[in-house]
Motif scaffolding. Structure first.
Motif, PDB file in Angstrom:
ATOM      1  N   ILE A  25       0.897  -1.259   0.284  1.00 39.48           N
ATOM      2  CA  ILE A  25      -0.024  -0.229   0.074  1.00 39.48           C
ATOM      3  C   ILE A  25       0.933   1.239  -0.057  1.00 39.48           C
ATOM      4  N   ASP A  26       0.629   2.346  -1.064  1.00 40.96           N
ATOM      5  CA  ASP A  26       1.444   3.581  -0.931  1.00 40.96           C
ATOM      6  C   ASP A  26       0.166   4.473  -1.284  1.00 40.96           C
ATOM      7  N   ILE A  27      -0.723   5.070  -0.639  1.00 37.20           N
ATOM      8  CA  ILE A  27      -1.763   5.865  -0.816  1.00 37.20           C
ATOM      9  C   ILE A  27      -1.320   6.960  -1.717  1.00 37.20           C
ATOM     10  N   LEU A  28      -0.452   7.773  -0.887  1.00 41.88           N
ATOM     11  CA  LEU A  28      -0.049   8.747  -1.546  1.00 41.88           C
ATOM     12  C   LEU A  28       1.594   8.737  -1.971  1.00 41.88           C
ATOM     13  N   ARG A  29       1.807   8.329  -3.369  1.00 41.35           N
ATOM     14  CA  ARG A  29       0.737   8.021  -4.270  1.00 41.35           C
ATOM     15  C   ARG A  29       1.009   6.910  -5.056  1.00 41.35           C
ATOM     16  N   SER A  30       1.927   6.280  -4.945  1.00 40.45           N
ATOM     17  CA  SER A  30       2.548   5.335  -6.166  1.00 40.45           C
ATOM     18  C   SER A  30       1.492   4.103  -6.303  1.00 40.45           C
ATOM     19  N   THR A  31       0.705   3.547  -5.386  1.00 41.33           N
ATOM     20  CA  THR A  31       0.003   2.343  -5.859  1.00 41.33           C
ATOM     21  C   THR A  31      -1.400   2.763  -6.152  1.00 41.33           C
ATOM     22  N   GLY A  70       7.385   8.590 -12.600  1.00 43.77           N
ATOM     23  CA  GLY A  70       7.817   8.602 -11.139  1.00 43.77           C
ATOM     24  C   GLY A  70       8.169  10.062 -10.520  1.00 43.77           C
ATOM     25  N   GLU A  71       8.710   9.880  -9.515  1.00 43.05           N
ATOM     26  CA  GLU A  71       9.095  10.991  -8.721  1.00 43.05           C
ATOM     27  C   GLU A  71      10.263  11.024  -7.766  1.00 43.05           C
ATOM     28  N   ARG A  72      10.975  12.151  -7.718  1.00 44.49           N
ATOM     29  CA  ARG A  72      11.871  12.352  -6.326  1.00 44.49           C
ATOM     30  C   ARG A  72      11.403  13.761  -5.746  1.00 44.49           C
ATOM     31  N   GLU A  73      11.390  13.594  -4.588  1.00 43.56           N
ATOM     32  CA  GLU A  73      10.631  14.889  -3.788  1.00 43.56           C
ATOM     33  C   GLU A  73       9.430  15.299  -4.287  1.00 43.56           C
ATOM     34  N   SER A  74       8.629  14.164  -4.843  1.00 41.38           N
ATOM     35  CA  SER A  74       7.176  14.440  -5.323  1.00 41.38           C
ATOM     36  C   SER A  74       7.306  15.463  -6.779  1.00 41.38           C
ATOM     37  N   LYS A  75       8.534  15.525  -7.092  1.00 41.73           N
ATOM     38  CA  LYS A  75       8.557  16.221  -8.395  1.00 41.73           C
ATOM     39  C   LYS A  75       8.842  15.496  -9.694  1.00 41.73           C
ATOM     40  N   GLY A  83       4.971  12.231 -14.302  1.00 39.53           N
ATOM     41  CA  GLY A  83       5.654  12.215 -12.915  1.00 39.53           C
ATOM     42  C   GLY A  83       4.719  11.349 -12.131  1.00 39.53           C
ATOM     43  N   ASN A  84       4.290  11.661 -10.839  1.00 33.27           N
ATOM     44  CA  ASN A  84       3.440  10.622  -9.876  1.00 33.27           C
ATOM     45  C   ASN A  84       2.273  10.808  -9.523  1.00 33.27           C
ATOM     46  N   SER A  85       1.723  11.956 -10.229  1.00 32.41           N
ATOM     47  CA  SER A  85      -0.043  12.090  -9.819  1.00 32.41           C
ATOM     48  C   SER A  85      -0.807  11.319 -10.788  1.00 32.41           C
ATOM     49  N   THR A 102       9.431   4.788 -10.856  1.00 41.05           N
ATOM     50  CA  THR A 102      10.347   4.511  -9.774  1.00 41.05           C
ATOM     51  C   THR A 102      10.097   5.864  -8.947  1.00 41.05           C
ATOM     52  N   THR A 103       9.742   5.523  -7.663  1.00 46.17           N
ATOM     53  CA  THR A 103       9.114   6.600  -6.668  1.00 46.17           C
ATOM     54  C   THR A 103      10.180   6.371  -5.236  1.00 46.17           C
ATOM     55  N   THR A 104       9.978   7.213  -4.508  1.00 46.52           N
ATOM     56  CA  THR A 104      10.856   7.368  -3.175  1.00 46.52           C
ATOM     57  C   THR A 104      10.571   6.114  -2.174  1.00 46.52           C
ATOM     58  N   ASN A 105       9.125   5.729  -2.007  1.00 45.96           N
ATOM     59  CA  ASN A 105       8.896   4.616  -1.209  1.00 45.96           C
ATOM     60  C   ASN A 105       7.980   3.396  -1.645  1.00 45.96           C
ATOM     61  N   GLY A 106       7.244   3.612  -2.640  1.00 43.06           N
ATOM     62  CA  GLY A 106       6.318   2.666  -3.256  1.00 43.06           C
ATOM     63  C   GLY A 106       6.987   1.553  -4.116  1.00 43.06           C
ATOM     64  N   THR A 107       7.951   1.839  -4.776  1.00 44.99           N
ATOM     65  CA  THR A 107       8.320   1.052  -5.812  1.00 44.99           C
ATOM     66  C   THR A 107       9.480   0.218  -5.008  1.00 44.99           C
ATOM     67  N   HIS A 203       2.452  13.512   7.620  1.00 47.53           N
ATOM     68  CA  HIS A 203       3.617  14.303   6.890  1.00 47.53           C
ATOM     69  C   HIS A 203       3.957  14.574   5.619  1.00 47.53           C
ATOM     70  N   HIS A 204       3.555  13.238   4.655  1.00 43.61           N
ATOM     71  CA  HIS A 204       3.570  13.497   3.513  1.00 43.61           C
ATOM     72  C   HIS A 204       2.458  14.090   2.713  1.00 43.61           C
ATOM     73  N   GLY A 205       1.305  14.078   3.323  1.00 43.96           N
ATOM     74  CA  GLY A 205       0.189  14.868   3.018  1.00 43.96           C
ATOM     75  C   GLY A 205       0.386  16.332   2.915  1.00 43.96           C
ATOM     76  N   GLU A 207       3.539  17.574   2.785  1.00 43.65           N
ATOM     77  CA  GLU A 207       4.690  17.643   1.808  1.00 43.65           C
ATOM     78  C   GLU A 207       3.827  17.880   0.332  1.00 43.65           C
ATOM     79  N   LEU A 208       2.891  17.084   0.251  1.00 40.46           N
ATOM     80  CA  LEU A 208       2.192  17.323  -1.281  1.00 40.46           C
ATOM     81  C   LEU A 208       1.728  18.579  -1.356  1.00 40.46           C
ATOM     82  N   ILE A 209       1.008  19.031  -0.384  1.00 35.99           N
ATOM     83  CA  ILE A 209       0.224  20.252  -0.390  1.00 35.99           C
ATOM     84  C   ILE A 209       1.453  21.448  -0.565  1.00 35.99           C
TER      85      ILE A 209
HETATM   86  C1  MLT Z   1       6.352   7.349  -2.919  1.00 35.11           C
HETATM   87  O1  MLT Z   1       6.622   6.185  -3.544  1.00 35.11           O
HETATM   88  O2  MLT Z   1       7.111   7.636  -2.157  1.00 35.11           O
HETATM   89  C2  MLT Z   1       5.368   8.258  -2.886  1.00 35.11           C
HETATM   90  O3  MLT Z   1       4.431   7.818  -4.188  1.00 35.11           O
HETATM   91  C3  MLT Z   1       5.955   9.526  -3.401  1.00 35.11           C
HETATM   92  C4  MLT Z   1       4.902  10.610  -3.840  1.00 35.11           C
HETATM   93  O4  MLT Z   1       4.492  10.443  -4.689  1.00 35.11           O
HETATM   94  O5  MLT Z   1       5.273  12.117  -3.606  1.00 35.11           O
END
Ligand code: MLT
Length: 240
Positions: A25-31, A70-75, A83-85, A102-107, A203-205, A207-209
């Motif tokens: 599970i990676d709600i924000l946002r990769s899964t 994908g993203e790094r630092e959500s960008k 990207g990763n939206s 490729t993403t920070t946590n999910g992948t 925390h990540h929510g 960050e995304l805002i």
């Molecule tokens: C992650 O895998 O860390 C997230 O999906 C990152 C993000 O989308 O900001």
């Protein structure tokens, strides 16, 4: 059936996973992105852990055959197609395509649990369908929230708590839960009716805002919007 949830995203012992179903599970946002892209007709998604791996792997395919997301630092990552939206992954962009993500946590999470018996991709989009699939498989279950750079993720844990609640409600047979599961259920009970409140608290929510992706929070809070269950097997995510 025994259910456990790994509150911190560190690698479980492989022998623990061998006979278990795992839900990543990676709600924000990769899964959320993966389920969205598959619902828009993407053929398959290859999750990789580094940007270098993504570029190297893309070179093995004819130009234009595979998309990089994908993203790094959500960008957005320079040189990538997406990207990763999840709102970017529409049929016009991904239908009939293969993607490397490729993403920070999910992948990373998929590779941490790759020795699982069956690895399912979960988010609020498909939570009911995932619960049904877990019951059909009838095996012990490990829920694996991808976390937030090694820390507990509030939104991922709430989603885990909802999955536990749905399986218990629908299961009709004895299900044993760990204390970690009881904690996740309590968080789901608190925020289940107002996921956005939790996303704004996390925390990540936040960050995304601050990075201009507030609309993704509401988009990723849609429950049972996409009832399909992608599976990670042999390094690739597909829908059966
Ligand atoms: C992650 O895998 O860390 C997230 O999906 C990152 C993000 O989308 O900001």
């Amino acid at each position: 059936m025994e259910i456990d949830i790994q509150l911190l995203p560190c690698a479980p012992q492989p022998q623990l996973l061998a006979h278990r179903v795992v839900v990543v599970i990676d709600i924000l946002r990769s899964t959320s992105v993966i389920i969205q892209a598959m619902s828009q007709g993407a053929l398959e998604i290859i999750p990789v852990t580094t940007v270098e791996d993504a570029f190297k792997m893309a070179k093995a395919f004819p130009p234009g055959f595979i998309l990089l997301g994908g993203e790094r630092e959500s960008k957005n990552i320079p040189g990538f197609d997406l990207g990763n939206s999840p709102r970017e992954y529409v049929a016009k962009r991904v239908k009939g395509k293969k993607l490397i993500l490729t993403t920070t946590n999910g992948t990373k999470a998929f590779h941490l649990v790759s020795s699982g018996k069956e690895i399912l991709v979960g988010s609020f989009f498909n939570i009911g369908a995932v619960a049904q699939r877990c019951l059909e498989l009838g095996r012990d279950l490990l829920i694996f929230p991808s976390g937030d750079e090694g820390n507990l993720s509030l939104e991922d844990t709430i989603c885990g708590g909802m999955l536990i609640e749905l399986i218990k409600r629908r299961g009709g047979k004895p299900i044993s839960l760990t204390d970690a599961c009881e904690c996740a259920k309590i968080l789901y009970k608190k925020f289940g009716d107002n996921l956005l409140e939790a996303f704004h608290l996390s925390h990540h929510g936040k960050e995304l805002i601050s990075r201009g992706y507030e609309e993704d929070l509401a988009y990723c809070a849609r429950i049972d919007a996409i009832p399909l269950v992608p599976i990670f097997r042999d390094g690739v995510i597909r829908v059966k």
